[in-house]
Structures are given as structure tokens and as C-alpha cells.
Design a protein around this motif. Sequence first.
Motif, short mmCIF file in Angstrom:
data_model
loop_
_atom_site.label_atom_id
_atom_site.label_comp_id
_atom_site.label_asym_id
_atom_site.label_seq_id
_atom_site.Cartn_x
_atom_site.Cartn_y
_atom_site.Cartn_z
N PRO A 19 -5.52 63.34 -59.20
CA PRO A 19 -6.78 63.79 -59.80
C PRO A 19 -6.67 63.91 -61.32
O PRO A 19 -5.70 64.47 -61.84
N GLY A 20 -7.65 63.35 -62.00
CA GLY A 20 -7.66 63.35 -63.46
C GLY A 20 -7.15 62.06 -64.06
O GLY A 20 -7.28 61.85 -65.27
N ASP A 21 -6.59 61.15 -63.25
CA ASP A 21 -6.07 59.89 -63.77
C ASP A 21 -7.17 58.89 -64.13
O ASP A 21 -6.96 58.02 -64.95
N LEU A 22 -8.32 59.00 -63.47
CA LEU A 22 -9.41 58.07 -63.73
C LEU A 22 -10.45 58.73 -64.63
O LEU A 22 -10.48 59.95 -64.77
N SER A 23 -11.31 57.90 -65.19
CA SER A 23 -12.28 58.39 -66.15
C SER A 23 -13.65 57.77 -65.87
O SER A 23 -13.75 56.74 -65.22
N CYS A 24 -14.68 58.39 -66.42
CA CYS A 24 -16.03 57.83 -66.30
C CYS A 24 -16.20 56.62 -67.21
O CYS A 24 -17.14 55.85 -67.06
N LYS A 25 -15.26 56.41 -68.12
CA LYS A 25 -15.32 55.28 -69.05
C LYS A 25 -14.63 54.06 -68.43
O LYS A 25 -13.44 54.11 -68.12
N ARG A 26 -15.38 53.01 -68.27
CA ARG A 26 -14.89 51.80 -67.61
C ARG A 26 -13.57 51.29 -68.22
O ARG A 26 -12.70 50.84 -67.49
N ASP A 27 -13.46 51.35 -69.53
CA ASP A 27 -12.29 50.77 -70.20
C ASP A 27 -11.14 51.74 -70.40
O ASP A 27 -10.20 51.43 -71.13
N ALA A 28 -11.19 52.91 -69.78
CA ALA A 28 -10.09 53.87 -69.90
C ALA A 28 -8.81 53.25 -69.34
O ALA A 28 -8.85 52.46 -68.39
N SER A 29 -7.68 53.61 -69.91
CA SER A 29 -6.42 52.99 -69.51
C SER A 29 -6.10 53.20 -68.03
O SER A 29 -5.62 52.29 -67.36
N GLY A 30 -6.37 54.39 -67.49
CA GLY A 30 -6.11 54.65 -66.08
C GLY A 30 -6.96 53.76 -65.17
O GLY A 30 -6.49 53.26 -64.14
N ASN A 31 -8.21 53.55 -65.56
CA ASN A 31 -9.11 52.68 -64.79
C ASN A 31 -8.63 51.24 -64.83
O ASN A 31 -8.61 50.55 -63.80
N LYS A 32 -8.25 50.78 -66.03
CA LYS A 32 -7.76 49.41 -66.16
C LYS A 32 -6.50 49.20 -65.33
O LYS A 32 -6.33 48.16 -64.68
N ALA A 33 -5.60 50.17 -65.35
CA ALA A 33 -4.36 50.06 -64.56
C ALA A 33 -4.67 50.01 -63.06
O ALA A 33 -4.07 49.23 -62.32
N LEU A 34 -5.62 50.83 -62.61
CA LEU A 34 -6.01 50.82 -61.21
C LEU A 34 -6.60 49.47 -60.82
O LEU A 34 -6.25 48.91 -59.77
N ILE A 35 -7.48 48.93 -61.63
CA ILE A 35 -8.10 47.63 -61.34
C ILE A 35 -7.03 46.54 -61.27
O ILE A 35 -7.04 45.70 -60.36
N ALA A 36 -6.09 46.56 -62.20
CA ALA A 36 -5.00 45.58 -62.17
C ALA A 36 -4.18 45.73 -60.89
O ALA A 36 -3.78 44.74 -60.26
N GLN A 37 -3.93 46.97 -60.47
CA GLN A 37 -3.18 47.23 -59.24
C GLN A 37 -3.95 46.70 -58.02
O GLN A 37 -3.37 46.06 -57.14
N LEU A 38 -5.25 46.96 -57.96
CA LEU A 38 -6.06 46.47 -56.84
C LEU A 38 -6.09 44.94 -56.82
O LEU A 38 -5.97 44.32 -55.74
N LYS A 39 -6.22 44.31 -57.97
CA LYS A 39 -6.20 42.84 -58.03
C LYS A 39 -4.88 42.30 -57.47
O LYS A 39 -4.86 41.32 -56.72
N GLN A 40 -3.78 42.96 -57.83
CA GLN A 40 -2.47 42.54 -57.30
C GLN A 40 -2.43 42.67 -55.79
O GLN A 40 -1.88 41.82 -55.09
N ARG A 41 -3.05 43.73 -55.26
CA ARG A 41 -3.10 43.89 -53.80
C ARG A 41 -3.88 42.75 -53.15
O ARG A 41 -3.52 42.26 -52.08
N PHE A 42 -4.97 42.30 -53.79
CA PHE A 42 -5.74 41.17 -53.28
C PHE A 42 -4.84 39.93 -53.23
O PHE A 42 -4.83 39.21 -52.22
#
Length: 180
Positions: free
Chosen positions: A88-111
Motif C-alpha cells: 500500500p502506497g506504492d502506486l499513485s493517481c498519476k499515470r506516469d508515477a515511477s511505481g505505476n510505470k514499474a507495475l505496468i512493465a512487470q505486468l507486460k513481462q507477465r504477458f
Amino acid sequence: MPDRPVESPRPESLDEIVSHSAVAIADQIQTAASWDASEMQLQIEVAGALKEFAKRAQIKLEGRHNITIATGRPDSVYGSVIVEYKKPGDLSCKRDASGNKALIAQLKQRFYDMNREEKRKWDSMFGVGTDGRYFIFLRFRDEKWTDQEPLEVNRYSTERFLWALYNLGQNGKPYQPEYL
């Protein structure tokens, strides 16, 4: 005066089950996030809530948790829905926040991993990331990635999560003509 037959209550529709469950599950997720839970505690809380949802919706929703697939270990996989949890607290309401970008990259790798190891089609998968405060949803459609703005965890974003689990988490197949 004759006794009137007792009418049994009308069973809930799937829409009602999803809607009512979303309220309760969103509350559980928010509560777990307020404890400043670890990523694993959040995962356990959500997995328990999803078991109750599956029972209520009378669906088979089997999760595989912390399994090794190719280069990584997705937190949870329900059919073709990949779920990654963050503290909790790792993600942000801002699309380009570093935690959000890292999560998206991680999900893409899972795909990529699911496609390579389990031969899953790109457009049949759905990625979800949450820290208990925000959801981030990811799809691959029309030859491109589609991630939307982070959504606060609430009844509406949780409904979206539950519908993805219902549609893709049961059998791992989307409601598209080639799968029907």
C-alpha cells in the motif's frame, strides 16, 4: 382464512451479485491497505474475498499464487487474469508515477511469459495491479497496449475487476466470437 403460500425470495442475478460483492470486496481491500499491510497480506486478504465471491456467484475461480512462469513469479493468476500486488502506497493517481510505470512493465513481462510458456494469446489476457488504494488495468488490444489512468479502489473499479475475473478468470477465454 386459508394460508397463503410463502413466496421464496427471488435469487440474485449475476449483475446484483457482482455489484453487491464489489462493495464488500472494495471495503476489504481498502481496510487491508489502511493497516499498511505488506504485499503478501494484501494478496491473502483479496484471495479470501475472491473465494467468497466465487462461492456466491457459483463459479469456479481457481487461483494459482506465486508460481514460477518463465522469468518471474506472478502473485496470482486466475485463468487469463494476472494480478500483481504492491505494498500500500506504492502506486499513485498519476499515470506516469515511477511505481505505476514499474507495475505496468512487470505486468507486460507477465504477458510475455504467459504467451511463451503457456501459449496464451495476447488479447485473451488481462493484467491487474493493486496496492489496495489504486487499481491499474492492462490489456493488449489491436496490436497495442492499453493501460488506463489508475483508478481508486472503490465499488466501481472493483466491479470491473470482478467482471474480468468472471469473464476471463473462469475459463481463461474472453467473450469474443472465436472463443464462443
